[in-house]
Design an enzyme around this catalytic site. Structure first.
Site, PDB file in Angstrom:
ATOM      1  N   HIS A 170       0.768  -1.301  -0.183  1.00 30.39           N
ATOM      2  CA  HIS A 170      -0.030   0.131   0.133  1.00 30.39           C
ATOM      3  C   HIS A 170       0.796   1.312  -0.160  1.00 30.39           C
ATOM      4  O   HIS A 170       1.998   1.105   0.233  1.00 30.39           O
ATOM      5  CB  HIS A 170      -0.822  -0.036   1.227  1.00 30.39           C
ATOM      6  CG  HIS A 170      -0.295  -0.004   2.574  1.00 30.39           C
ATOM      7  ND1 HIS A 170       0.500   0.903   3.280  1.00 30.39           N
ATOM      8  CD2 HIS A 170       0.264  -1.303   3.174  1.00 30.39           C
ATOM      9  CE1 HIS A 170       0.930   0.533   4.321  1.00 30.39           C
ATOM     10  NE2 HIS A 170       1.033  -0.806   4.153  1.00 30.39           N
ATOM     11  N   GLY A 219       4.069   4.572  10.453  1.00 24.23           N
ATOM     12  CA  GLY A 219       2.835   4.543  10.394  1.00 24.23           C
ATOM     13  C   GLY A 219       2.158   5.155  11.831  1.00 24.23           C
ATOM     14  O   GLY A 219       1.294   5.751  11.768  1.00 24.23           O
ATOM     15  N   ASP A 240       3.991   5.096   5.066  1.00 22.04           N
ATOM     16  CA  ASP A 240       4.742   4.302   4.126  1.00 22.04           C
ATOM     17  C   ASP A 240       4.634   5.423   3.044  1.00 22.04           C
ATOM     18  O   ASP A 240       5.938   5.028   2.268  1.00 22.04           O
ATOM     19  CB  ASP A 240       4.185   3.206   3.859  1.00 22.04           C
ATOM     20  CG  ASP A 240       4.706   1.960   4.594  1.00 22.04           C
ATOM     21  OD1 ASP A 240       5.627   2.348   5.486  1.00 22.04           O
ATOM     22  OD2 ASP A 240       4.393   0.921   4.319  1.00 22.04           O
ATOM     23  N   ARG A 281      -3.713  14.361   5.829  1.00 20.72           N
ATOM     24  CA  ARG A 281      -4.239  15.426   6.414  1.00 20.72           C
ATOM     25  C   ARG A 281      -4.469  16.706   5.514  1.00 20.72           C
ATOM     26  O   ARG A 281      -3.686  17.152   4.999  1.00 20.72           O
ATOM     27  CB  ARG A 281      -3.648  15.808   7.664  1.00 20.72           C
ATOM     28  CG  ARG A 281      -3.343  15.139   8.714  1.00 20.72           C
ATOM     29  CD  ARG A 281      -4.328  14.376   9.602  1.00 20.72           C
ATOM     30  NE  ARG A 281      -3.837  13.577  10.562  1.00 20.72           N
ATOM     31  CZ  ARG A 281      -4.139  12.042  10.657  1.00 20.72           C
ATOM     32  NH1 ARG A 281      -4.898  11.818   9.678  1.00 20.72           N
ATOM     33  NH2 ARG A 281      -3.829  11.477  11.756  1.00 20.72           N
ATOM     34  N   ALA A 282      -5.930  17.030   5.420  1.00 22.02           N
ATOM     35  CA  ALA A 282      -6.341  18.041   4.606  1.00 22.02           C
ATOM     36  C   ALA A 282      -5.749  19.434   5.193  1.00 22.02           C
ATOM     37  O   ALA A 282      -6.210  19.691   6.565  1.00 22.02           O
ATOM     38  CB  ALA A 282      -7.605  18.270   4.324  1.00 22.02           C
ATOM     39  N   ASN A 290     -12.180  21.788   9.973  1.00 21.58           N
ATOM     40  CA  ASN A 290     -11.480  21.746   8.773  1.00 21.58           C
ATOM     41  C   ASN A 290     -11.312  19.863   8.662  1.00 21.58           C
ATOM     42  O   ASN A 290     -10.610  19.186   9.751  1.00 21.58           O
ATOM     43  CB  ASN A 290     -10.184  22.205   8.918  1.00 21.58           C
ATOM     44  CG  ASN A 290      -9.286  21.694   7.643  1.00 21.58           C
ATOM     45  OD1 ASN A 290      -9.729  21.311   6.663  1.00 21.58           O
ATOM     46  ND2 ASN A 290      -7.769  21.839   7.860  1.00 21.58           N
ATOM     47  N   THR A 291     -11.873  19.572   7.823  1.00 16.67           N
ATOM     48  CA  THR A 291     -11.654  18.064   7.281  1.00 16.67           C
ATOM     49  C   THR A 291     -11.228  17.750   5.927  1.00 16.67           C
ATOM     50  O   THR A 291     -11.531  18.528   5.015  1.00 16.67           O
ATOM     51  CB  THR A 291     -12.974  17.115   7.646  1.00 16.67           C
ATOM     52  OG1 THR A 291     -12.690  15.984   7.718  1.00 16.67           O
ATOM     53  CG2 THR A 291     -14.070  17.567   6.956  1.00 16.67           C
TER      54      THR A 291
END
Length: 549
Positions: A9, A299, A322, A396-397, A506-507
């Site tokens: 991944h 991670g 990663d 994270r935005a 904020n998301t």
């Protein structure tokens, strides 16, 4: 470049120049729209690599070095032994002519480099914690500019903290890449003052989780051996959680998990294990490195609650997971020059708003972006999204690909979770300026740069921004630097100008199961499919005709 084998991944690509400056960086999931780019055929960073080349205005023939954040020779003995084949596997590009030099960077070394060189520190201890690298699960490094990094200590896969947390996530019914849900649920145990069993032994300065490997690790493991070891160890952790909880899994649907005492117990038990371990390891790293400055990667460094309990100067890069080894591998080959500033996270694809006549915008009302109008919409209780400039890197935005709302009630928390089709108990972050943030939550000098540390909130935050206060009295704040996100900065200033608290929920701008939006096409598609009221894209404001007033 990070090119994980089939079934792995978080493939990514990063391009740096000869001075270590990052020209472009992107995760493959942003391009193929498959979350974590997981699965056979999805995990080569072809789209990400192509974006990096296009951003620089070069071709693959101009590349001098390909750095891979894994020791593939150890993990795949006899496989991809041919350098040309390995280059193609790592990038997705053919190399009929000149072949770039290929460098295999050990996984934890790449993680460590990504954290230190992204930080503002001139020297630091670096703590890497994940499921596993080639042979280790946790490592401590000493970094400083002007000398080679030094590995101070490492723990084998038999002491993997990532495996322990994966076991809890799977017991709860989550995919192991959904550890953030486990962390969010664990907060209910903290809020209730739950007493949980200690699953970590650090006597004598060693790190011994309650469930060690079912078999000791000897020598250098291949990918097949790592896979068998992972499956057996995670299963053993699930069995232990079942014993502690008196059940083999939750007894309620996922949206009601906070009501299940067994589920909360398992989540909080795993969370306390991580927090206790990270606290011990952080102290050990500082002692071994001989400095207080500490960087985290791997991670487990995405665990905001654990990061938030650490004292002193702590830095986590925007890509600790990663995907970050693409950045770290490149910097291992060509370290950047010291700047004294943390890295700029806005390194992804730029969004270009299509014209009003573009077919993607049919049925939408378009006007020029006006910060006062957007401020009014938000104060009116509307929820909107922003897609502006180059995309932020990492999970994270950071206000370039964000969903925004005024968090003045708890109801907005519930509405945004419905919009994103998330569990109603999932928390949100707040974003504001440094001056006002000091009134809302405990100060975090570095963790709030990229929204990677939980912070206890103040009474004022509970009063003016309940929509971003989690059940345990914390939030995951972002402090917005001047000039970093012009549209959101203008709206925060607009709120303050109207006498309203300059703080926003904020998301990330994505629906359930989707990666964060990347391009204008992604943004428009998500805006249409989600119950959002407006979209700010580039210098335009889009609204749905049915919502316009």
């Amino acid at each position: 470049m990070n090119a994980p084998p089939a079934g792995w991944h978080d493939a990514a690509a990063c391009l740096v120049d000869g001075s270590g400056n990052v020209i472009a960086y992107s995760e493959q999931e942003r391009h193929n729209r498959v979350r974590h780019a997981i699965g056979d055929g999805f995990n080569k960073p072809v789209g990400a690599a192509r974006f990096c080349l296009d951003q620089a205005g070069i071709t693959i023939d101009d590349i001098d070095v390909i750095a891979i954040g894994w020791n593939v020779d150890q993990m795949f003995p006899g496989f991809l032994a041919d350098e040309r084949e390995l280059a193609t596997h790592a990038t997705g590009f053919d190399f009929p002519g000149r072949l770039p030099r290929i460098v295999r960077v050990p996984h934890h070394e790449a993680h460590a480099a990504s954290a230190f060189y992204a930080s503002p520190f001139s020297e630091a201890g670096v703590l890497v914690i994940d499921g596993n690298g080639e042979n280790e699960s946790t490592s401590i490094w000493s970094f400083s500019y002007g000398r080679a990094p030094e590995l101070k200590r490492a723990w084998p896969r038999t002491a993997s903290l990532g495996y322990a947390y994966d076991g809890a996530s799977e017991w709860l019914g989550f995919h192991h890449l959904n550890a953030g849900k486990t962390m969010g649920l664990a907060a209910y145990g903290r809020a209730r003052g739950l007493s949980v069993e200690t699953l970590l032994d650090v006597d004598g300065g060693d790190l011994r989780p309650a469930v060690p490997s079912l078999q000791e690790s000897h020598g250098q493991a291949t990918i097949d051996e790592i896979g068998r070891h992972y499956g057996a160890t995670v299963a053993a952790w699930r069995d232990l959680y079942s014993k502690l909880a008196g059940a083999d899994g939750p007894t309620v649907p996922v949206h009601r998990l906070p009501e299940d005492p067994a589920a909360v117990l398992v989540a909080y038990t795993a969370q306390r294990l991580i927090e206790d371990a990270v606290t011990f390891l952080a102290s050990t790293a500082r002692g071994l490195a001989g400095v207080e400055e500490l960087c985290l990667a791997g991670g487990v460094a995405l665990n905001c609650s654990a990061n938030g309990v650490l004292p002193g100067p702590v830095f986590v890069p925007p890509v600790p997971h990663d995907a970050g080894v693409a950045l770290g591998a490149a910097w291992t080959v060509c370290p950047p020059k010291r700047t004294g500033e943390a890295m700029n996270p806005y390194l992804g694809e730029d969004v270009r708003a299509p014209g009003a006549a573009h077919p993607e915008t049919s049925g939408l009302l378009r006007t020029d972006f006006d910060a006062d109008q957007v401020t009014d919409l938000l104060l009116d209780g509307q929820v909107g999204a922003v897609a502006q400039g180059r995309a932020e890197i990492g999970p994270r935005a950071l206000c370039h690909r964000s969903i925004l709302a005024v968090p003045d009630t708890a109801d907005v928390h519930a509405r945004v979770n419905r919009i994103k089709h998330r569990e109603r108990w999932r928390p949100f972050a707040g974003v504001t300026f440094a001056e006002y943030g000091a009134r809302l939550w405990e100060r975090q000098e570095h963790l709030s740069r990229y929204m990677l540390g939980a912070a206890r909130v103040t009474d004022e935050a509970r009063r003016v921004a309940p929509g971003v206060v989690h059940v345990d009295g914390t939030t995951r704040p972002q402090v917005l630097a001047s000039g970093a996100a012009p549209a959101v900065e203008a709206v925060l200033e607009g709120l303050a100008g109207r006498g309203a608290p300059p703080v926003l929920l904020n998301t990330s701008f994505n629906d359930k199961g989707e990666p964060i939006v990347n391009s204008a096409t992604d943004a428009l598609a998500a805006f249409r499919s989600m119950d959002l009221d407006f979209l700010v894209m580039d210098q335009a404001l889009y609204r749905k005709a049915s919502r316009a007033r």
